[in-house]
Enzyme design. Sequence first.
Site, PDB file in Angstrom:
ATOM      1  CD  GLU A 127       8.938  -9.310   2.408  1.00  0.00           C
ATOM      2  OE1 GLU A 127       8.234  -9.386   3.333  1.00  0.00           O
ATOM      3  OE2 GLU A 127       8.534  -9.688   1.281  1.00  0.00           O
ATOM      4  N   GLY A 177     -17.671  -5.076  -2.742  1.00  0.00           N
ATOM      5  CA  GLY A 177     -17.129  -5.199  -1.467  1.00  0.00           C
ATOM      6  C   GLY A 177     -16.816  -3.931  -0.854  1.00  0.00           C
ATOM      7  CG  HIS A 184     -13.126  26.706  22.184  1.00  0.00           C
ATOM      8  ND1 HIS A 184     -14.158  25.865  21.573  1.00  0.00           N
ATOM      9  CD2 HIS A 184     -13.289  27.997  21.760  1.00  0.00           C
ATOM     10  CE1 HIS A 184     -14.904  26.843  20.935  1.00  0.00           C
ATOM     11  NE2 HIS A 184     -14.312  27.922  20.958  1.00  0.00           N
TER      12      HIS A 184
HETATM   13  P1  FAD Z   1       1.913  -8.421   5.209  1.00  0.00           P
HETATM   14  O1  FAD Z   1       1.898  -7.044   5.442  1.00  0.00           O
HETATM   15  O2  FAD Z   1       1.181  -9.049   3.922  1.00  0.00           O
HETATM   16  O3  FAD Z   1       3.434  -8.739   5.040  1.00  0.00           O
HETATM   17  C1  FAD Z   1       3.892 -10.245   4.729  1.00  0.00           C
HETATM   18  C2  FAD Z   1       5.288 -10.238   4.151  1.00  0.00           C
HETATM   19  O4  FAD Z   1       5.553 -11.554   4.078  1.00  0.00           O
HETATM   20  C3  FAD Z   1       5.027  -9.949   2.378  1.00  0.00           C
HETATM   21  O5  FAD Z   1       5.885  -8.709   2.198  1.00  0.00           O
HETATM   22  C4  FAD Z   1       5.438 -11.021   2.043  1.00  0.00           C
HETATM   23  O6  FAD Z   1       6.182 -10.669   0.687  1.00  0.00           O
HETATM   24  C5  FAD Z   1       6.154 -11.753   2.753  1.00  0.00           C
HETATM   25  N1  FAD Z   1       6.200 -13.438   2.525  1.00  0.00           N
HETATM   26  C6  FAD Z   1       4.951 -14.136   2.348  1.00  0.00           C
HETATM   27  N2  FAD Z   1       5.450 -15.481   2.249  1.00  0.00           N
HETATM   28  C7  FAD Z   1       6.880 -15.249   2.306  1.00  0.00           C
HETATM   29  C8  FAD Z   1       7.840 -16.407   2.279  1.00  0.00           C
HETATM   30  N3  FAD Z   1       7.641 -17.365   2.012  1.00  0.00           N
HETATM   31  N4  FAD Z   1       9.254 -16.086   2.340  1.00  0.00           N
HETATM   32  C9  FAD Z   1       9.603 -14.731   2.620  1.00  0.00           C
HETATM   33  N5  FAD Z   1       8.475 -13.541   2.427  1.00  0.00           N
HETATM   34  C10 FAD Z   1       7.556 -14.114   2.378  1.00  0.00           C
HETATM   35  N6  FAD Z   1      -4.228  -1.969   7.713  1.00  0.00           N
HETATM   36  C11 FAD Z   1      -4.454  -1.191   8.589  1.00  0.00           C
HETATM   37  O7  FAD Z   1      -3.999  -1.473   9.801  1.00  0.00           O
HETATM   38  N7  FAD Z   1      -4.680   0.201   8.159  1.00  0.00           N
HETATM   39  C12 FAD Z   1      -4.954   0.699   7.091  1.00  0.00           C
HETATM   40  O8  FAD Z   1      -5.308   1.824   6.730  1.00  0.00           O
HETATM   41  C13 FAD Z   1      -5.027  -0.139   6.008  1.00  0.00           C
HETATM   42  N8  FAD Z   1      -4.939  -0.365   4.542  1.00  0.00           N
HETATM   43  C14 FAD Z   1      -4.969  -1.319   3.788  1.00  0.00           C
HETATM   44  C15 FAD Z   1      -5.307  -1.030   2.372  1.00  0.00           C
HETATM   45  C16 FAD Z   1      -5.339  -1.758   1.368  1.00  0.00           C
HETATM   46  C17 FAD Z   1      -5.680  -1.619   0.176  1.00  0.00           C
HETATM   47  C18 FAD Z   1      -4.984  -3.298   1.848  1.00  0.00           C
HETATM   48  C19 FAD Z   1      -4.727  -4.256   0.877  1.00  0.00           C
HETATM   49  C20 FAD Z   1      -4.694  -3.486   3.501  1.00  0.00           C
HETATM   50  C21 FAD Z   1      -4.741  -2.649   3.994  1.00  0.00           C
HETATM   51  N9  FAD Z   1      -4.543  -2.838   5.389  1.00  0.00           N
HETATM   52  C22 FAD Z   1      -4.600  -1.794   6.388  1.00  0.00           C
HETATM   53  C23 FAD Z   1      -4.142  -4.184   6.011  1.00  0.00           C
HETATM   54  C24 FAD Z   1      -2.785  -4.235   6.237  1.00  0.00           C
HETATM   55  O9  FAD Z   1      -2.085  -3.920   5.035  1.00  0.00           O
HETATM   56  C25 FAD Z   1      -2.373  -5.830   6.794  1.00  0.00           C
HETATM   57  O10 FAD Z   1      -3.206  -6.078   7.643  1.00  0.00           O
HETATM   58  C26 FAD Z   1      -0.775  -5.726   7.013  1.00  0.00           C
HETATM   59  O11 FAD Z   1      -0.066  -5.494   5.946  1.00  0.00           O
HETATM   60  C27 FAD Z   1      -0.682  -7.056   7.575  1.00  0.00           C
HETATM   61  O12 FAD Z   1       0.587  -7.246   8.213  1.00  0.00           O
HETATM   62  P2  FAD Z   1       1.465  -8.797   8.071  1.00  0.00           P
HETATM   63  O13 FAD Z   1       2.949  -8.242   8.556  1.00  0.00           O
HETATM   64  O14 FAD Z   1       0.743  -9.644   8.887  1.00  0.00           O
HETATM   65  O15 FAD Z   1       1.401  -9.052   6.519  1.00  0.00           O
END
Ligand code: FAD
Length: 467
Positions: free
Chosen positions: A33, A182, A446
């Site tokens: 990470e 959006g 309730h």
């Molecule tokens: P991410 O959380 O994006 O994590 C990916 C990680 O990979 C990042 O930390 C990044 O730094 C790391 N990374 C990328 N490339 C590399 C690399 N080459 N080497 C090392 N590290 C790398 N979802 C919900 O379910 N409920 C919610 O209430 C919700 N609210 C949200 C509010 C906002 C404002 C936003 C923007 C999103 C929200 N989401 C919510 C969506 C949710 O955050 C994402 O669906 C979720 O974080 C995706 O998880 P992930 O592990 O796939 O990716």
Amino acid sequence: MASFDVIFIGGGPAGYVGAIRAAQLGMSVAVVERDGLGGTCVLWGCIPAKALLESASIAEKVKKAKDFGVNVGETSYDYGVAMKRSRAVADQNSKGVGFLFKKHKVTHIKGTAKLTGKNSISVKLADGKEEKHDAKKAVVIATGSRVKGLPQAGLELNKTTVLSSDDVLVLEKAPKTLAVVGAGAVGCEFADVFAAFGTQVTLIDVAPTILPLEDADCSAELTKAFKKRKIDVIAGAKIGNVKIGKSSVSMTIDAGGKKTDLEVEKVLVAAGRAPNIEDIGLKEQGVQVTDRGFVKINERMETTAKGIYAIGDVAGPPMLAHKGSREGVVFAELLAGQHAHPVNYGNIPNATYCHPEVASIGLTEAQCKEKKLDYKVGRFPFSASGRARTSGETEGFVKIIRDAKYGEILGAHIIGSHATELLHELAVARENEFTVEEVDLAIHAHPTLSEAVAEACLDSLGRVLHI
Ligand code: FAD
């Protein structure tokens, strides 16, 4: 060079949860990470946004405190303080992931990873040095997604006037005026937050309704609630003539055959996110992506390159933390040779934490019509709920769509206070193919808001008791 059974690239809710499950199953695991642990969800998404929404909720409640016999005197609102609290909550959660890694003996490698082979990666560390690691069983792409602007509409992100969700999460002050472009979950949540902090918000979407993926009844109810709170909601809108000044943005909004000019201090672009697929060596390793730029996976979460897997946002919609986490768990269990219950993509809850909250699972009524299903609808308004009246939160309803013949729940849609919590009874019901009758058979305490769920089920059977 170190060797692990599995290496996850990305420590968001997909990667870190998958890593913990793989470690529980006896595998040696590393997570690369480059940023803080917890990913977008913990640092730039779910957690900080919900912390701000809690501040917004208090701000709104204080406005009504007098009616409840509580005199709070003169009130003022400080977005900077709310923002700092939300950052602290996010940091605390990120540290929590670090603690879990120690507990489960998951190695955190801080750096940026790239695939170098089916079983190997290279990692660029903060000091510029490079390390190589191999994974005997699997490499998992869990790189998530990132904010994006709307250059096609003239809204390129610039950190001053045209902002992303990352940017507004660190703003020191609420702007006087804000256009949110959006009106999906993220847009509606921030429209709510800023309106509560005194900003004049214009919420714009090209789709004919806000929260376009939700049931039309919920979208209409939220529009009504937002308008009551003086949020200017403009759906079915096209933006044109965007001019970005030093301290303001002007644009023309074309909606309903009418053109209006709008000038705002800031614009928040909340119109989708881009999957992180660049610079990780996908093409070189034969990992294919879809037309929309998501990594292609099969039901085992394996990509088109054997031994390389993908989970979470980068592997396609819905881009939700709990979808990614479940993919991580199922991936780890399959890799360990277990008969894992497959990810049930048809039963993933949606939750928007604005006020009133909106939550849903399964089919909308429009989708039932489109599929020509034989269905019945049951409704129960919170205005008829004793518990909702006690808290003065009577907006919204529960809507259940059931199969006409067998009573199975085709879709459930809730708008109102605590909707995001209430929904899970119906998620469990759907996962286990319970009928609406079986949901009601479980005695509901309730007075609770949950009684509205049982009543909506009864209404679909023509047996509602309290309306
Ligand atoms: P991410 O959380 O994006 O994590 C990916 C990680 O990979 C990042 O930390 C990044 O730094 C790391 N990374 C990328 N490339 C590399 C690399 N080459 N080497 C090392 N590290 C790398 N979802 C919900 O379910 N409920 C919610 O209430 C919700 N609210 C949200 C509010 C906002 C404002 C936003 C923007 C999103 C929200 N989401 C919510 C969506 C949710 O955050 C994402 O669906 C979720 O974080 C995706 O998880 P992930 O592990 O796939 O990716």
